[in-house]
Design an enzyme around this catalytic site. Structure first.
Site, short mmCIF file in Angstrom:
data_model
loop_
_atom_site.label_atom_id
_atom_site.label_comp_id
_atom_site.label_asym_id
_atom_site.label_seq_id
_atom_site.Cartn_x
_atom_site.Cartn_y
_atom_site.Cartn_z
N TYR A 141 10.33 5.51 -34.44
CA TYR A 141 11.05 6.32 -33.44
C TYR A 141 12.24 7.10 -33.96
O TYR A 141 12.80 7.91 -33.26
CB TYR A 141 11.50 5.43 -32.26
CG TYR A 141 12.12 4.10 -32.66
CD1 TYR A 141 13.41 4.02 -33.14
CD2 TYR A 141 11.38 2.91 -32.54
CE1 TYR A 141 13.96 2.80 -33.49
CE2 TYR A 141 11.93 1.69 -32.89
CZ TYR A 141 13.22 1.64 -33.37
OH TYR A 141 13.77 0.44 -33.73
N LYS A 142 12.63 6.88 -35.22
CA LYS A 142 13.81 7.60 -35.73
C LYS A 142 13.37 8.94 -36.32
O LYS A 142 12.94 9.81 -35.58
CB LYS A 142 14.54 6.75 -36.77
CG LYS A 142 15.07 5.40 -36.23
CD LYS A 142 15.83 4.69 -37.31
CE LYS A 142 16.09 3.22 -36.98
NZ LYS A 142 17.08 3.02 -35.92
N ASP B 62 12.74 -2.21 -45.95
CA ASP B 62 12.77 -1.61 -44.62
C ASP B 62 13.14 -0.14 -44.81
O ASP B 62 14.23 0.18 -45.29
CB ASP B 62 13.81 -2.34 -43.76
CG ASP B 62 13.86 -1.82 -42.32
OD1 ASP B 62 13.45 -0.66 -42.09
OD2 ASP B 62 14.32 -2.56 -41.44
N ARG C 165 28.42 8.77 -36.98
CA ARG C 165 27.24 9.05 -37.81
C ARG C 165 26.47 10.24 -37.24
O ARG C 165 26.24 10.32 -36.04
CB ARG C 165 26.29 7.83 -37.84
CG ARG C 165 26.92 6.55 -38.30
CD ARG C 165 25.91 5.40 -38.26
NE ARG C 165 25.25 5.30 -36.96
CZ ARG C 165 24.18 4.55 -36.73
NH1 ARG C 165 23.64 3.87 -37.71
NH2 ARG C 165 23.65 4.49 -35.51
N PHE D 214 19.79 -4.63 -41.91
CA PHE D 214 19.89 -4.54 -40.44
C PHE D 214 19.79 -5.95 -39.83
O PHE D 214 19.02 -6.78 -40.32
CB PHE D 214 18.77 -3.64 -39.91
CG PHE D 214 18.95 -3.27 -38.47
CD1 PHE D 214 19.89 -2.31 -38.09
CD2 PHE D 214 18.22 -3.90 -37.48
CE1 PHE D 214 20.08 -1.98 -36.76
CE2 PHE D 214 18.40 -3.58 -36.14
CZ PHE D 214 19.33 -2.62 -35.78
C1 LIG Z 1 16.88 -0.64 -40.45
C2 LIG Z 1 16.36 -1.08 -39.10
N1 LIG Z 1 15.41 -2.04 -39.04
C3 LIG Z 1 14.91 -2.46 -37.86
C4 LIG Z 1 15.38 -1.91 -36.66
C5 LIG Z 1 14.89 -2.37 -35.32
O1 LIG Z 1 13.63 -2.86 -35.30
P1 LIG Z 1 12.73 -2.89 -33.99
O2 LIG Z 1 11.89 -1.65 -34.01
O3 LIG Z 1 11.96 -4.13 -34.10
O4 LIG Z 1 13.64 -2.91 -32.81
C6 LIG Z 1 16.36 -0.91 -36.68
C7 LIG Z 1 16.86 -0.33 -35.42
O5 LIG Z 1 17.68 0.52 -35.34
C8 LIG Z 1 16.86 -0.50 -37.93
O6 LIG Z 1 17.81 0.44 -38.00
#
Ligand SMILES: Cc1ncc(COP(=O)(O)O)c(C=O)c1O
Length: 415
Positions: free
Chosen positions: A227-228, A202, A376, A130
């Site tokens: 949040y996902k 991640d 998606r 990401f």
């Molecule tokens: C794999 C991944 N890492 C990090 C983030 C974003 O991180 P943050 O919570 O710091 O905005 C996302 C956001 O969609 C993501 O999909």
């Protein structure tokens, strides 16, 4: 494989046999007849959130003010949330803490991994990681953390080829946010071990959807957003995990008072808390944590094996139904068919993916578009039914058959 052909009746039968069906009632259903397939972006709201927030405002903030810290468990929330979601990632309860956002946690643990590494000077990643992950790594040479070389590989094969004695840290998203392709975590951890490198994962597109086994894979560090799939609420805390073997190896990158061994000693000298908790920084985001805590109440009751199994069945059903109903209409699946190689969402391509996504929104199906031609659908297994999958594909098929996605009003595509 499901018996052919797939039908609404078959989906209803699957729903009737779903051992997780009771969890649907623990999330607030939307008033409109909308099917949300955006768990890979923002999970559904736990039904207890409105009452929890109302009580927070009146019982806590108005009536108690600073005494709220003593009367409620605001200080404990980061640990309680971590303990409630640890089983979803194959971690021990006390090794996970909810704090800060994903980007900050990536920085905290990537720099920590860099400092506790045994050898090498290369941080190895891939361009499917990401963007915020890649930016954090690219920024490191400017920070006071030594001189890492950041190597961003163009393919997974290249990354594997490049793992060698110079590799300090392998830094990856477990699941590609676009294609949903999943890394074999155990395999990469093993390759890392062979050259004395560490791994940082991640898990934003994994935890709460697919099987994750941090301890079984012998991973070193992990981070993810709340949040996902975890339904921790928009802008809520992220989480981090540290393998116990590294937990007490060094001071955290940010030595905040919440990571002190005795926060209310107000000592002049910093002394780190034991374990992952030393990576807590400052005052927890109390209101956001109240929201996440409602989701944590649900996750505590979830059998991870049942969750993963349902997620797998939903994904297989979606792929098979899309192929059965829409392949002749220009839909091509672009996520791996093998479940062990894919993450939380299913993607497909179509020449009109952007306008199609807009037309779907109008028809009450919330997915997301990724340039140039991909859609998606993120699957939240606790609140989606098998019939939702059937209904989604029916609505999509209608749009494709009538070519309504070509209408002018759908040509301006939102993000
Ligand atoms: C794999 C991944 N890492 C990090 C983030 C974003 O991180 P943050 O919570 O710091 O905005 C996302 C956001 O969609 C993501 O999909």
């Amino acid at each position: 494989m499901l018996p052919e052909p797939i039908s609404r009746e078959l989906c209803q039968k699957l729903d009737a046999a779903d051992p997780l069906s009771a969890f649907r009632g623990r999330f607030q259903a939307p008033q409109k007849d909308t099917i949300f397939l955006d768990a890979n972006s923002m999970g559904a709201m736990p039904a207890t959130v409105p009452d929890r927030l109302a009580s927070f405002c009146t019982d806590a903030w108005v009536e108690l003010r600073r005494q709220g810290w003593n009367h409620f468990e605001w200080m404990e929330r980061p640990y309680q949330i971590g303990q409630s979601i640890a089983h979803l990632m194959g971690a021990q309860p006390d090794d996970v803490i909810a704090c800060d956002n994903t980007t900050v946690n990536l920085y905290k643990l990537l720099t920590y991994a860099w400092r506790v590494r045994s050898s090498g000077n290369v941080i190895l990643s891939e361009d499917g990681n990401f963007p915020t992950d890649l930016y954090v790594a690219q920024g490191l040479p400017n920070a006071l953390v030594g001189e890492p070389t950041i190597k961003i590989c163009n393919s997974r094969d290249e990354l594997i080829d490049r793992i060698d004695a110079n590799t300090a840290v392998i830094y990856l998203s477990h699941v590609d946010y676009r294609t949903s392709a999943r890394w074999n975590m155990a395999d990469i951890c093993q390759r890392a071990k062979e050259v004395g490198a560490l791994t940082v994962w991640d898990l934003s597109h994994s935890t709460g959807a697919i099987p994750v086994d941090l301890m079984g894979s012998d991973a070193d560090f992990a981070i993810g957003c709340g949040y996902k799939y975890l339904s921790g609420g928009p802008g809520g805390a992220a989480y981090l995990w540290v393998n116990p073997r590294h937990a007490d190896a060094a001071w955290p990158t940010i030595c905040g008072w919440m990571g002190h061994e005795n926060v209310f000693a107000f000592a002049t000298q910093y002394a780190p808390h034991t374990g992952a908790w030393r990576h807590a920084t400052g005052t927890p985001a109390v209101i956001a944590n109240e929201v996440f805590s409602c989701a944590a109440d649900i996750w505590r009751d979830v059998d991870a094996t049942l969750l993963w199994d349902k997620h797998k069945q939903l994904g297989n059903l979606l792929i098979d139904t899309l192929e059965q109903e829409c392949a002749a209409l220009g839909v091509t699946i672009n996520t791996p068919r093998n479940y062990d190689e894919r993450g939380g969402h299913i993607g497909f391509s179509h020449e009109g993916a952007g306008p199609l996504c807009e037309a779907l929104l109008d028809a009450g199906v919330v997915g997301s578009f990724r340039k140039p031609n991909a859609l998606r659908f993120g699957l939240g297994a606790l609140y989606l039914s098998y019939e939702n999958i059937w209904e989604t594909v029916e609505r999509l098929k209608h749009i494709l058959n009538t070519e309504s996605w070509r209408q002018a009003k759908y040509q301006k595509v939102s993000v």
